[in-house]
Write a protein that holds these residues in place. Structure first.
Motif, PDB file in Angstrom:
ATOM      1  N   GLY A   3     -12.604 -43.174 -55.573  1.00 43.83           N
ATOM      2  CA  GLY A   3     -13.402 -43.106 -54.376  1.00 43.83           C
ATOM      3  C   GLY A   3     -12.302 -42.826 -53.339  1.00 43.83           C
ATOM      4  N   PHE A   4     -11.529 -41.890 -53.620  1.00 45.72           N
ATOM      5  CA  PHE A   4     -10.525 -41.581 -52.486  1.00 45.72           C
ATOM      6  C   PHE A   4     -11.248 -40.414 -51.774  1.00 45.72           C
ATOM      7  CE2 PHE A   4      -7.217 -43.398 -55.023  1.00 45.72           C
ATOM      8  CZ  PHE A   4      -6.098 -43.451 -54.240  1.00 45.72           C
ATOM      9  N   GLN A   5     -10.759 -40.150 -50.576  1.00 48.26           N
ATOM     10  CA  GLN A   5     -11.566 -39.359 -49.415  1.00 48.26           C
ATOM     11  C   GLN A   5     -10.704 -38.031 -49.290  1.00 48.26           C
ATOM     12  OE1 GLN A   5     -14.761 -40.524 -48.171  1.00 48.26           O
ATOM     13  NE2 GLN A   5     -13.943 -41.986 -49.752  1.00 48.26           N
ATOM     14  N   LEU A   6      -9.261 -37.911 -49.366  1.00 51.97           N
ATOM     15  CA  LEU A   6      -8.600 -37.049 -49.068  1.00 51.97           C
ATOM     16  C   LEU A   6      -7.627 -36.568 -49.755  1.00 51.97           C
ATOM     17  CD1 LEU A   6      -8.220 -34.491 -46.882  1.00 51.97           C
ATOM     18  CD2 LEU A   6      -6.867 -36.350 -45.539  1.00 51.97           C
ATOM     19  N   PHE A   7      -7.369 -35.394 -50.482  1.00 49.11           N
ATOM     20  CA  PHE A   7      -6.180 -34.875 -51.482  1.00 49.11           C
ATOM     21  C   PHE A   7      -5.210 -34.006 -50.274  1.00 49.11           C
ATOM     22  CE2 PHE A   7      -5.025 -32.989 -55.750  1.00 49.11           C
ATOM     23  CZ  PHE A   7      -3.543 -33.655 -55.588  1.00 49.11           C
ATOM     24  N   ASP A   8      -4.301 -34.716 -49.955  1.00 49.82           N
ATOM     25  CA  ASP A   8      -3.298 -33.518 -48.965  1.00 49.82           C
ATOM     26  C   ASP A   8      -2.423 -32.910 -50.124  1.00 49.82           C
ATOM     27  OD1 ASP A   8      -1.384 -32.617 -47.413  1.00 49.82           O
ATOM     28  OD2 ASP A   8      -0.642 -34.568 -46.771  1.00 49.82           O
ATOM     29  N   ILE A   9      -2.080 -31.664 -50.067  1.00 49.59           N
ATOM     30  CA  ILE A   9      -1.124 -30.937 -50.845  1.00 49.59           C
ATOM     31  C   ILE A   9      -0.181 -30.326 -50.024  1.00 49.59           C
ATOM     32  CG2 ILE A   9      -2.707 -30.740 -53.001  1.00 49.59           C
ATOM     33  CD1 ILE A   9      -3.017 -27.626 -51.999  1.00 49.59           C
ATOM     34  N   GLN A  10      -0.381 -30.515 -48.739  1.00 46.80           N
ATOM     35  CA  GLN A  10       0.938 -30.250 -47.698  1.00 46.80           C
ATOM     36  C   GLN A  10       0.642 -28.474 -47.533  1.00 46.80           C
ATOM     37  OE1 GLN A  10       4.633 -31.413 -49.061  1.00 46.80           O
ATOM     38  NE2 GLN A  10       3.936 -33.666 -48.948  1.00 46.80           N
ATOM     39  N   PHE A  11       0.789 -27.761 -48.516  1.00 49.67           N
ATOM     40  CA  PHE A  11       0.863 -26.229 -48.372  1.00 49.67           C
ATOM     41  C   PHE A  11       0.162 -25.605 -49.667  1.00 49.67           C
ATOM     42  CE2 PHE A  11       4.934 -27.537 -46.731  1.00 49.67           C
ATOM     43  CZ  PHE A  11       4.890 -27.022 -45.305  1.00 49.67           C
ATOM     44  N   VAL A  12      -0.740 -24.564 -49.440  1.00 50.91           N
ATOM     45  CA  VAL A  12      -1.332 -23.956 -50.493  1.00 50.91           C
ATOM     46  C   VAL A  12      -0.444 -22.940 -51.126  1.00 50.91           C
ATOM     47  CG1 VAL A  12      -3.578 -22.344 -51.036  1.00 50.91           C
ATOM     48  CG2 VAL A  12      -3.521 -24.309 -49.349  1.00 50.91           C
ATOM     49  N   SER A  13      -0.191 -23.265 -52.403  1.00 53.77           N
ATOM     50  CA  SER A  13       0.456 -22.120 -53.323  1.00 53.77           C
ATOM     51  C   SER A  13      -0.369 -21.291 -54.110  1.00 53.77           C
ATOM     52  CB  SER A  13       1.282 -22.926 -54.178  1.00 53.77           C
ATOM     53  OG  SER A  13       0.627 -23.649 -55.005  1.00 53.77           O
ATOM     54  N   ASP A  14       0.027 -20.210 -54.499  1.00 55.55           N
ATOM     55  CA  ASP A  14      -0.760 -19.443 -55.456  1.00 55.55           C
ATOM     56  C   ASP A  14      -1.369 -20.374 -56.719  1.00 55.55           C
ATOM     57  OD1 ASP A  14      -0.195 -17.293 -54.145  1.00 55.55           O
ATOM     58  OD2 ASP A  14       1.537 -16.433 -55.273  1.00 55.55           O
TER      59      ASP A  14
ATOM     60  N   ALA B 257      -7.713 -24.803 -54.004  1.00 55.62           N
ATOM     61  CA  ALA B 257      -7.059 -25.577 -52.737  1.00 55.62           C
ATOM     62  C   ALA B 257      -7.391 -24.494 -51.352  1.00 55.62           C
ATOM     63  CB  ALA B 257      -5.520 -25.601 -52.846  1.00 55.62           C
ATOM     64  N   ARG B 258      -7.278 -24.917 -50.346  1.00 58.73           N
ATOM     65  CA  ARG B 258      -7.513 -24.318 -48.913  1.00 58.73           C
ATOM     66  C   ARG B 258      -6.664 -24.904 -47.923  1.00 58.73           C
ATOM     67  NH1 ARG B 258     -11.885 -25.862 -45.333  1.00 58.73           N
ATOM     68  NH2 ARG B 258     -12.812 -27.773 -46.345  1.00 58.73           N
ATOM     69  N   ALA B 259      -6.581 -24.229 -47.046  1.00 57.25           N
ATOM     70  CA  ALA B 259      -5.722 -24.518 -45.598  1.00 57.25           C
ATOM     71  C   ALA B 259      -6.789 -24.754 -44.568  1.00 57.25           C
ATOM     72  CB  ALA B 259      -4.762 -23.577 -45.269  1.00 57.25           C
ATOM     73  N   ILE B 260      -6.512 -25.883 -43.704  1.00 55.55           N
ATOM     74  CA  ILE B 260      -7.361 -26.041 -42.693  1.00 55.55           C
ATOM     75  C   ILE B 260      -6.553 -26.244 -41.485  1.00 55.55           C
ATOM     76  CG2 ILE B 260      -9.363 -27.289 -44.261  1.00 55.55           C
ATOM     77  CD1 ILE B 260      -8.278 -29.751 -43.562  1.00 55.55           C
ATOM     78  N   PRO B 261      -7.218 -26.194 -40.181  1.00 62.34           N
ATOM     79  CA  PRO B 261      -6.272 -26.488 -38.900  1.00 62.34           C
ATOM     80  C   PRO B 261      -5.767 -28.057 -38.850  1.00 62.34           C
ATOM     81  CG  PRO B 261      -8.370 -25.297 -38.706  1.00 62.34           C
ATOM     82  CD  PRO B 261      -8.364 -25.735 -40.175  1.00 62.34           C
ATOM     83  N   ARG B 262      -4.471 -28.304 -38.555  1.00 60.01           N
ATOM     84  CA  ARG B 262      -3.925 -29.303 -38.519  1.00 60.01           C
ATOM     85  C   ARG B 262      -4.839 -30.241 -37.668  1.00 60.01           C
ATOM     86  NH1 ARG B 262       0.253 -28.741 -34.895  1.00 60.01           N
ATOM     87  NH2 ARG B 262       1.827 -28.223 -36.167  1.00 60.01           N
ATOM     88  N   ASP B 263      -5.513 -30.220 -36.731  1.00 60.88           N
ATOM     89  CA  ASP B 263      -6.405 -30.906 -35.907  1.00 60.88           C
ATOM     90  C   ASP B 263      -7.599 -31.370 -36.989  1.00 60.88           C
ATOM     91  OD1 ASP B 263      -5.027 -30.684 -33.751  1.00 60.88           O
ATOM     92  OD2 ASP B 263      -6.206 -29.351 -32.543  1.00 60.88           O
ATOM     93  N   GLU B 264      -8.213 -30.429 -37.523  1.00 60.68           N
ATOM     94  CA  GLU B 264      -9.222 -30.795 -38.349  1.00 60.68           C
ATOM     95  C   GLU B 264      -8.643 -31.911 -39.686  1.00 60.68           C
ATOM     96  OE1 GLU B 264     -12.042 -28.953 -41.880  1.00 60.68           O
ATOM     97  OE2 GLU B 264     -11.279 -27.815 -40.848  1.00 60.68           O
ATOM     98  N   TYR B 265      -7.357 -31.627 -40.242  1.00 58.08           N
ATOM     99  CA  TYR B 265      -6.753 -32.768 -41.095  1.00 58.08           C
ATOM    100  C   TYR B 265      -6.459 -33.915 -40.613  1.00 58.08           C
ATOM    101  CZ  TYR B 265      -3.232 -34.783 -43.846  1.00 58.08           C
ATOM    102  OH  TYR B 265      -2.441 -35.657 -44.707  1.00 58.08           O
ATOM    103  N   LEU B 266      -5.984 -33.980 -39.358  1.00 53.34           N
ATOM    104  CA  LEU B 266      -5.913 -35.217 -38.616  1.00 53.34           C
ATOM    105  C   LEU B 266      -7.124 -36.218 -38.350  1.00 53.34           C
ATOM    106  CD1 LEU B 266      -3.231 -34.337 -35.937  1.00 53.34           C
ATOM    107  CD2 LEU B 266      -2.818 -35.435 -38.115  1.00 53.34           C
ATOM    108  N   VAL B 267      -8.080 -35.538 -38.206  1.00 51.94           N
ATOM    109  CA  VAL B 267      -9.560 -36.087 -38.194  1.00 51.94           C
ATOM    110  C   VAL B 267      -9.841 -36.703 -39.440  1.00 51.94           C
ATOM    111  CG1 VAL B 267     -12.081 -35.861 -37.778  1.00 51.94           C
ATOM    112  CG2 VAL B 267     -10.168 -34.767 -36.007  1.00 51.94           C
TER     113      VAL B 267
END
Length: 213
Positions: free
Chosen positions: A172-183, A190-200
């Motif tokens: 039941g996890f909601q968010l999987f943070d990987i910090q940076f997107v690699s090849d 995996a994708r990159a989202i704006p910091r503000d969206e991440y914080l929400v």
């Protein structure tokens, strides 16, 4: 807890650096992750705290598994465990010439303490009795903050990533943070989202109490 740097991602500079200094006490680390900040520094550097913009995530419902890897997963040549060998996994991640030098002895000790307190976890991939690969990260609420992975056999780290996503979904996890997107992670969606969206999304994930085990 002794006073240390303030973890305000809005104060990050153009490369995502939020603060310098402090310590790696469990309370400090958990405060950082709850704030959307993580430590990352080399052996000769001071302690550096980051909140990059954009931020890498892996959507748990949108994992892409390449066809060849599907065959590997179905073959049964690998099995996985949870929290069976945390110390071996983090040292495996550190033992990567030219790539893992940021996982210093101090970092290893700090995350082993987090593991002992139930906040850091590992998923191991085995080929028979040999540790073939693995991944570890930090859990706060419904967030899993992936830190690093390693492989000693072809595809073992990829298997670890797939099995981890399956496990996070089931728990039941909601968010999987990987910090940076690699090849490597981009191949899995995996994708990159704006910091503000991440914080929400982080604030929403923190409202969920989820157990990794």
């Amino acid at each position: 807890m002794p006073r240390g740097p303030r973890f305000d991602p809005q104060n990050a500079d153009e490369i995502g650096l939020v603060a310098v200094g402090g310590d790696l006490r469990p309370e400090r680390l958990l405060e950082a992750y709850r704030s959307g900040v993580f430590p990352w520094f080399g052996p000769e550097d001071p302690l550096l705290w980051w909140s990059p913009d954009p931020r890498g995530i892996l959507e748990l419902a949108e994992l892409h598994i390449p066809r060849r890897l599907l065959r590997t997963l179905r073959s049964g040549c690998f099995r996985h465990t949870i929290n069976r060998a945390f110390g071996e996994v983090i040292r495996g991640c550190a033992d990567r010439p030219g790539d893992g030098c940021w996982i210093t002895p101090a970092m290893i000790g700090a995350y082993e303490e987090l593991h002992a307190r139930g906040h850091a976890h590992s998923l191991e991939v085995w080929a028979g009795d040999e540790l073939a690969g693995g991944i570890y990260g930090v859990v706060v609420g419904g967030l899993f903050a992936g830190e690093s992975m390693f492989t000693r056999r072809r595809d073992a780290s990829k298997v670890a990533l797939v099995r981890l996503v399956e496990h996070l979904r089931q728990r039941g996890f909601q968010l999987f943070d990987i910090q940076f997107v690699s090849d490597h992670t981009a191949r899995f969606g995996a994708r990159a989202i704006p910091r503000d969206e991440y914080l929400v999304r982080l604030r929403a994930a923190l409202r969920h109490e989820v157990s990794f085990v």
